[in-house]
Write an enzyme that holds these catalytic residues in place. Structure first.
Site, short mmCIF file in Angstrom:
data_model
loop_
_atom_site.label_atom_id
_atom_site.label_comp_id
_atom_site.label_asym_id
_atom_site.label_seq_id
_atom_site.Cartn_x
_atom_site.Cartn_y
_atom_site.Cartn_z
N THR A 1 0.87 -1.15 -0.13
CA THR A 1 0.15 0.01 0.06
C THR A 1 0.87 1.18 -0.05
O THR A 1 0.42 2.14 -0.85
CB THR A 1 -1.00 0.06 1.13
OG1 THR A 1 -1.58 -1.40 1.34
CG2 THR A 1 -1.67 1.11 1.26
N LYS B 1 -17.06 4.06 5.85
CA LYS B 1 -16.80 3.85 7.17
C LYS B 1 -17.25 5.32 8.19
O LYS B 1 -16.55 6.49 7.82
CB LYS B 1 -15.27 3.54 7.43
CG LYS B 1 -15.08 3.61 9.04
CD LYS B 1 -13.30 3.36 9.18
CE LYS B 1 -12.88 3.30 10.47
NZ LYS B 1 -11.70 3.34 10.93
N GLU C 1 -7.06 2.36 15.92
CA GLU C 1 -7.83 3.76 15.22
C GLU C 1 -7.25 3.73 13.63
O GLU C 1 -7.58 4.71 13.17
CB GLU C 1 -7.32 4.88 16.10
CG GLU C 1 -8.06 5.02 17.56
CD GLU C 1 -9.47 5.18 17.50
OE1 GLU C 1 -9.80 5.45 16.32
OE2 GLU C 1 -10.12 5.45 18.60
N GLU D 1 -6.90 -2.30 6.01
CA GLU D 1 -8.40 -2.10 5.20
C GLU D 1 -9.28 -1.06 5.87
O GLU D 1 -10.39 -0.91 5.06
CB GLU D 1 -8.98 -3.51 4.94
CG GLU D 1 -7.81 -4.73 4.39
CD GLU D 1 -8.67 -5.80 3.92
OE1 GLU D 1 -9.53 -6.24 4.57
OE2 GLU D 1 -8.15 -6.14 2.87
C1 LIG Z 1 -2.20 -6.76 11.65
C2 LIG Z 1 -2.12 -5.47 11.12
C3 LIG Z 1 -3.24 -4.61 10.82
C4 LIG Z 1 -3.20 -3.61 9.99
N1 LIG Z 1 -4.58 -2.95 9.91
C5 LIG Z 1 -4.54 -1.65 9.32
C6 LIG Z 1 -5.86 -0.90 9.23
O1 LIG Z 1 -6.96 -1.25 9.36
N2 LIG Z 1 -5.68 0.43 8.56
C7 LIG Z 1 -4.46 0.84 8.55
O2 LIG Z 1 -4.60 1.98 7.90
N3 LIG Z 1 -3.39 0.10 8.53
C8 LIG Z 1 -3.33 -0.99 8.95
N4 LIG Z 1 -2.18 -1.86 8.99
C9 LIG Z 1 -0.93 -1.25 8.28
C10 LIG Z 1 -1.14 -1.23 6.83
O3 LIG Z 1 -1.02 -2.65 6.94
C11 LIG Z 1 0.34 -0.82 6.00
O4 LIG Z 1 0.34 0.52 6.86
C12 LIG Z 1 0.17 -0.87 4.79
O5 LIG Z 1 -0.34 -2.24 4.30
C13 LIG Z 1 1.53 -0.40 4.25
O6 LIG Z 1 2.30 -1.56 4.19
P1 LIG Z 1 3.69 -1.46 3.46
O7 LIG Z 1 3.44 -1.10 2.14
O8 LIG Z 1 4.69 -0.40 4.22
O9 LIG Z 1 4.34 -2.72 3.65
P2 LIG Z 1 4.10 -4.22 2.85
O10 LIG Z 1 2.60 -4.55 2.53
O11 LIG Z 1 5.15 -5.31 3.85
O12 LIG Z 1 4.97 -3.94 1.65
C14 LIG Z 1 6.61 -4.21 1.65
C15 LIG Z 1 6.80 -4.26 0.26
O13 LIG Z 1 8.29 -4.09 -0.03
C16 LIG Z 1 8.52 -5.16 -0.79
N5 LIG Z 1 10.11 -5.79 -0.51
C17 LIG Z 1 10.35 -5.98 0.76
N6 LIG Z 1 11.72 -6.38 0.80
C18 LIG Z 1 12.03 -6.23 -0.35
C19 LIG Z 1 13.49 -6.51 -1.24
N7 LIG Z 1 14.40 -6.81 -0.65
N8 LIG Z 1 13.34 -6.66 -2.53
C20 LIG Z 1 12.22 -6.10 -3.27
N9 LIG Z 1 11.28 -5.85 -2.58
C21 LIG Z 1 11.10 -6.14 -1.22
C22 LIG Z 1 7.59 -6.26 -0.62
O14 LIG Z 1 7.76 -7.34 -1.67
C23 LIG Z 1 6.58 -5.71 -0.54
O15 LIG Z 1 5.86 -5.05 -1.95
C24 LIG Z 1 -2.11 -2.99 9.65
C25 LIG Z 1 -1.05 -3.71 9.87
C26 LIG Z 1 -0.82 -4.68 10.64
C27 LIG Z 1 0.41 -5.70 10.68
#
Ligand SMILES: Cc1cc2nc3c(=O)[nH]c(=O)nc-3n(C[C@H](O)[C@H](O)[C@H](O)COP(=O)(O)OP(=O)(O)OC[C@H]3O[C@@H](n4cnc5c(N)ncnc54)[C@H](O)[C@@H]3O)c2cc1C
Length: 511
Positions: A16, A83, A344, A54
């Site tokens: 995301t 929501k 939250e 989500e």
């Molecule tokens: C239990 C839980 C519930 C949540 N619920 C909510 C919610 O209701 N509302 C909300 O706002 N947020 C929520 N969040 C937070 C939300 O999920 C994240 O903020 C959001 O999904 C962003 O994640 P991200 O993109 O930072 O990381 P990720 O989704 O983990 O993406 C990381 C990316 O980096 C890539 N990557 C990593 N290492 C490498 C590498 N060495 N080489 C190439 N690519 C790599 C992966 O392939 C992936 O594409 C929740 C989180 C958790 C843990």
């Protein structure tokens, strides 16, 4: 004057955070600059995404405005629902329930905040709950949704609940259509410039080398650039927010989708329920010191309302934040920047804040340290405000039914939070910043919802005649009730506005 513009932006990560950043930068540079920088995003299907996240807060609407996204189209493609807030069950005491909405309560009377009048009427023995003065809460209780015209006398902010995987797909097509280059591959090495330790290049498993001026770390909990390469450090907040795991799974819906998320306090943490158009997202956030993974999964599965659509997954995390979210030529956005549990729904909001701040403070290749310092100051401030607000939920309880709740009820809390609670507990004064995610109505909602009733009402409440207050509040209650009852049921509104097509297969993010 020398043209020192950033020419190459490299985003690592396609969750995301990565795709939101890519979409926003593509939009901003395409519309403002002839010699726009190249935006490249690297992601690894082998590693996958966290696959949750989500439930959102209203700032997502500002983000959609930045993208120029059509709301109905965005909702249709992400199977989203509206929501109005979060229903908290069993937090102050088992059996309690309240909704924290995004809207305000009532309206000021005689220049005095509404809640002082309400507290005064309570002291005089009147029993109408504060929820009766909130349109979104009244609508949420009735399962209704409608958007009052902006000019209406009672209006409210709202947010969305959507499928995280579909959201990333939606953003990806938006970003690629605007020139973002996606590279599939796993980063195995990060090259640092010997002179100053700035990131110079990323090397992929197939040997390809990608250079850039600005690197945005959206690699999730791993923090591949900000931590593994730059060793920026992490501030651990588990002393206040001890939950460190979550078991998650989607399930079939058992009824019409409610226009709110639910957070139910449980033995060693809390469970979420996020209703989408075609399914429900669920999770149990818990503290591993008090509950084992197998027990948590059993407790979680036994309470699912519908047939599970995926195997439950366990996610681990450490609550806290990166010591510097912008360090050298690397900006961390998303889980790489820090983690505050989703009580939250603030993580995506923090991603949006980081993107807006980055756009505002966008560097050139000279990387003025003042820009990074300001970015870090703004992000630190909001992380701390959200942290305190989350701790409030855990600390403000009289639950003593499990060791976990005994710990939460008796923990020592940050001074900043203690100060706020003391002022409210005495005569209902609320210290909240207008630009924060959670302003005055939010603090009021949680304090009242979790039974922190001020010892006395503020004398300002006496400045308007009591009968006049009763009359005005009575009229307001009726207007709110009538307006909410005139709204269509939430699912009827969705069907007419943004019905998604066929249900999609459940997404199971890989780690
Ligand atoms: C239990 C839980 C519930 C949540 N619920 C909510 C919610 O209701 N509302 C909300 O706002 N947020 C929520 N969040 C937070 C939300 O999920 C994240 O903020 C959001 O999904 C962003 O994640 P991200 O993109 O930072 O990381 P990720 O989704 O983990 O993406 C990381 C990316 O980096 C890539 N990557 C990593 N290492 C490498 C590498 N060495 N080489 C190439 N690519 C790599 C992966 O392939 C992936 O594409 C929740 C989180 C958790 C843990």
């Amino acid at each position: 004057m020398k043209n020192d513009h950033i020419r190459d932006i490299v985003i690592l990560g396609g969750g995301t955070a990565g795709w939101m950043t890519a979409a926003a930068l593509a939009r901003v540079f395409a519309s403002t600059q002839a010699d726009a920088p190249r935006v490249r995003l690297i992601e690894s299907e082998e590693i996958g995404t966290v696959g949750v996240g989500e439930s959102t807060i209203p700032t997502l609407r500002n983000f959609n405005l930045l993208l120029g996204a059509d709301e109905a189209e965005f909702m249709r493609r992400t199977h989203a629902t509206f929501k109005l807030g979060i229903e908290f069950r069993d937090w102050g005491r088992i059996g309690d329930s309240y909704i924290h909405s995004f809207g305000t309560y009532g309206r000021p009377l005689g220049g005095v905040p509404f809640h002082h009048h309400w507290l005064r009427l309570q002291a005089l023995g009147e029993e109408n709950p504060i929820d009766a003065y909130s349109l979104p809460i009244t609508a949420a209780h009735l399962g209704r949704f409608g958007r009052p015209p902006e000019a209406a006398s009672v209006s409210f902010p709202y947010a969305f609940q959507f499928d995280a995987a579909l959201y990333a797909t939606y953003l990806r097509s938006y970003a690629e259509a605007r020139g973002v280059i996606r590279t599939e591959g796993k980063v195995v090495d990060v090259g640092l410039r010997s002179a100053d330790g700035f990131i110079e290049s990323l090397t992929l498993a197939d040997g390809a080398r990608i250079e850039g001026d600005l690197f945005i770390d959206c690699s999730g909990f791993r923090g591949v650039l900000i931590q593994q390469a730059l060793k920026t450090g992490y501030e651990d907040w588990t002393q206040w927010l001890p939950c460190d795991r979550s078991v998650v799974a989607t399930c079939e819906s058992a009824g019409a989708a409610e226009p709110f998320t639910r957070a139910t306090a449980s033995e060693a943490g809390w469970r979420w329920r996020i209703p989408l158009q075609h399914r429900v997202g669920n999770g149990y956030v818990y503290c591993s010191e008090y509950l084992g993974d197998a027990e948590a999964a059993d407790a979680f599965l036994s309470r699912l309302e519908g047939k599970p659509l995926a195997e439950p997954r366990i996610l681990r995390f450490v609550t806290g934040r990166r010591k510097k979210q912008w360090h050298k030529n690397c900006v961390a956005i998303g889980l790489s920047a820090g983690f505050l549990e989703p009580l939250e729904s603030t993580s995506i909001g923090l991603i949006i804040l980081a993107i807006f701040n980055l756009i505002q403070l966008f560097p050139d290749r000279g990387f003025d340290p003042a820009e990074a310092e300001e970015f870090n100051r703004l992000m630190d401030m909001e992380f701390e405000r959200v942290r305190d607000f989350l701790i409030l939920h855990y600390f403000l309880t009289s639950r003593d039914d499990t060791p976990f709740w005994n710990r939460c009820r008796t923990m020592s809390i940050p001074d900043s939070l203690r100060h706020k609670m003391e002022l409210f507990g005495e005569r209902g004064l609320i210290i909240a910043n207008a630009d924060a995610f959670f302003g005055e109505p939010s603090w009021l909602s949680v304090c009242i919802g979790q039974n922190l009733v001020p010892r006395r009402y503020d004398p300002l409440g006496d400045t308007v005649d009591a009968d006049e207050v009763r009359r005005r509040l009575g009229a307001l209650r009726q207007t709110i009730r009538r307006t909410a009852q005139a709204m269509p049921p939430h699912d009827v509104f969705l069907a007419g506005y943004c019905a998604a097509g066929e249900p999609v297969a459940a997404h199971t993010g890989r780690r």
